[in-house]
Structures are given as structure tokens and as C-alpha cells.
Scaffold this active site. Structure first.
Site, PDB file in Angstrom:
ATOM      1  N   HIS A   1      -2.999  -0.340  -2.484  1.00  0.00           N
ATOM      2  CA  HIS A   1      -4.204   0.380  -2.103  1.00  0.00           C
ATOM      3  C   HIS A   1      -5.244   0.275  -3.219  1.00  0.00           C
ATOM      4  O   HIS A   1      -4.926   0.400  -4.390  1.00  0.00           O
ATOM      5  CB  HIS A   1      -3.827   1.852  -1.870  1.00  0.00           C
ATOM      6  CG  HIS A   1      -4.845   2.629  -1.126  1.00  0.00           C
ATOM      7  ND1 HIS A   1      -4.887   2.680   0.255  1.00  0.00           N
ATOM      8  CD2 HIS A   1      -5.861   3.417  -1.566  1.00  0.00           C
ATOM      9  CE1 HIS A   1      -5.872   3.463   0.632  1.00  0.00           C
ATOM     10  NE2 HIS A   1      -6.486   3.912  -0.451  1.00  0.00           N
TER      11      HIS A   1
ATOM     12  N   ASP B   1       0.841  -1.205   0.000  1.00  0.00           N
ATOM     13  CA  ASP B   1       0.000   0.000   0.000  1.00  0.00           C
ATOM     14  C   ASP B   1       0.875   1.254   0.000  1.00  0.00           C
ATOM     15  O   ASP B   1       1.613   1.509   0.958  1.00  0.00           O
ATOM     16  CB  ASP B   1      -0.906  -0.013   1.233  1.00  0.00           C
ATOM     17  CG  ASP B   1      -2.014   1.020   1.176  1.00  0.00           C
ATOM     18  OD1 ASP B   1      -1.808   2.085   0.571  1.00  0.00           O
ATOM     19  OD2 ASP B   1      -3.084   0.761   1.753  1.00  0.00           O
TER      20      ASP B   1
END
Length: 232
Positions: A201, A170
Site C-alpha cells: 500500500h 497490500d
């Protein structure tokens, strides 16, 4: 039109726009679908529709209604992405939790559905954590929540089940933040954490290139089982 319902605020000073998807027959429970920074867009509405198809009353409130109601922005258009970041930077999370309390009350009192869960994405993943710590919601799930590492001082207040999906690549939640989340929550009796190796993400977004089919399917399967256990 992104919303089709209005929900009164706790103090009655306004109406929260929301997209509501209803199941056939009596709901088995209710799921609040908490938006990303892009609004109650087609992807969020699709998630709500899918929860309704599973038998839940699904409610997706417009978090940015006080700033600019009805926004639908794209993560793939730079100008719109920056506008979305701007909305999040101005967003009052404490007031947003009060709006979700109002939504929970509306579901229980006006819609007659007592068991309520929340699933949130990105900004909404952080909201899932906050709702678990600050309200009496029955269960919460956060996908790639941001800034949770900065809110671990609230973990003692989590009394209902919480599940967090954490992609290890992420770019908004770095390795240090992920370690802090694990160090702070791995031993919490009400919290379940799942890592998704190499995913970034937005891996469970319904629309666009951010989506990873295998990762999204696994996370969504875990979420569905979690809500089936705790909501009905």
C-alpha cells in the site's frame, strides 16, 4: 496553504476547498486528484502540479472539509496516522461522491473543460471506483483502493473506463479481497486491473519511505496513457 480555490456544493450549502493547478494555455482536459486519508498534503499537491505540467487542469478537493478543513497528516507519525484513520472512519463517502459531482460540474460549467478524469489513492482509490459507478465522469483510476471488494454489487453501473492498480502485498487489502476484486471485475468490459507483485500500500506516494520508484513509474505511465486515450 494546502488549498487555493473554493467550489460550491451541489445544494449550495457550503464551499469545498480545493487545490487547483492550471496548465499553460488551454487545458487538454481535467484531472481530479483524490486525496489519501492524510489530506491535500504536499504529495497530493505535487501530483496535481505534475498533471498541470502535462497540460491538464488539476483539481484536488479537500474531502474532509466538513470535519476539519486543511489537515495535512503524516503516515510516519503514529499519532497523526491514527488521526487520519479517525477522519476516514467519520467520512461520509456518499456525501463525498456528491462533493465530487459538484467538482465535476464546476470543472465543466465554470472552467469550460468538458472531459474530466479522476485519480485517487488509498481511500481515494475506493472513491475512484465509486465515482466510476455513480457519476458521469469520463475515466477513473484507483491506486491501492480499499474496500472495493465490498462494493462489487455496484459494478453493473460502471459505464466509463476504470483502471485499478493493485499491489499484491497490500497490508490493507488482503489476498482474499484481491481475489474477490479480480473475480468480480476481470471480465468487465470497462475495467482494467494491474497487479504489482510484492508491492505494498502506498507504493506510488510522492513523498516518504512507502514509495517504490519502479512500481510508481510503471503505474504512473499506465495512468498517463489511460488518461491520454480517454480524456485527451
Amino acid at each position: 496553504m494546502s488549498t487555493n480555490t473554493e467550489i460550491p456544493t451541489l445544494d449550495g450549502d457550503g464551499m469545498i476547498p480545493a487545490y487547483v493547478a492550471r496548465p499553460e494555455g488551454t487545458p487538454r482536459g481535467a484531472i481530479i486528484v483524490q486525496q489519501e486519508i492524510f489530506g491535500v498534503d504536499a504529495g497530493i499537491r505535487k501530483k496535481a502540479d505534475e498533471w498541470a505540467a502535462k497540460g491538464y487542469l488539476a483539481v484536488a478537493p479537500d474531502s474532509f472539509w466538513r470535519e476539519q478543513p486543511g489537515i495535512e497528516l503524516s503516515p510516519y507519525v503514529e499519532e497523526e496516522l491514527q488521526a487520519a484513520f479517525g477522519h476516514m472512519s467519520k467520512f461520509d463517502f456518499d456525501l463525498g461522491i456528491r462533493d465530487l459531482e459538484a467538482t465535476i460540474h464546476w470543472i465543466r460549467r465554470e472552467q469550460g473543460v468538458q472531459k474530466v478524469g479522476l485519480v485517487g489513492f488509498c481511500m481515494g482509490g475506493r472513491v475512484a471506483y465509486m465515482v466510476a459507478a455513480r457519476t458521469d465522469i469520463d475515466a477513473s483510476v484507483g491506486y491501492y483502493g480499499v474496500m472495493i471488494d465490498q462494493m462489487l454489487h455496484e459494478k453493473h453501473a460502471i459505464a466509463r473506463p476504470l483502471m485499478l492498480h493493485i499491489p499484491t502485498a497490500d497490508h490493507f487489502v488482503d489476498a482474499a479481497a484481491q481475489k474477490a476484486i479480480h473475480d468480480g471485475l476481470d471480465d468487465h468490459p470497462r475495467v482494467t486491473l494491474y497487479d504489482y507483485e510484492g508491492l505494498d500500500h502506498g507504493f506510488a506516494a510522492e513523498i516518504g519511505a512507502r514509495r517504490d520508484e519502479a512500481g510508481a513509474a510503471l503505474a504512473d505511465e499506465r495512468t498517463a496513457a489511460f488518461f491520454a486515450e480517454h480524456i485527451g
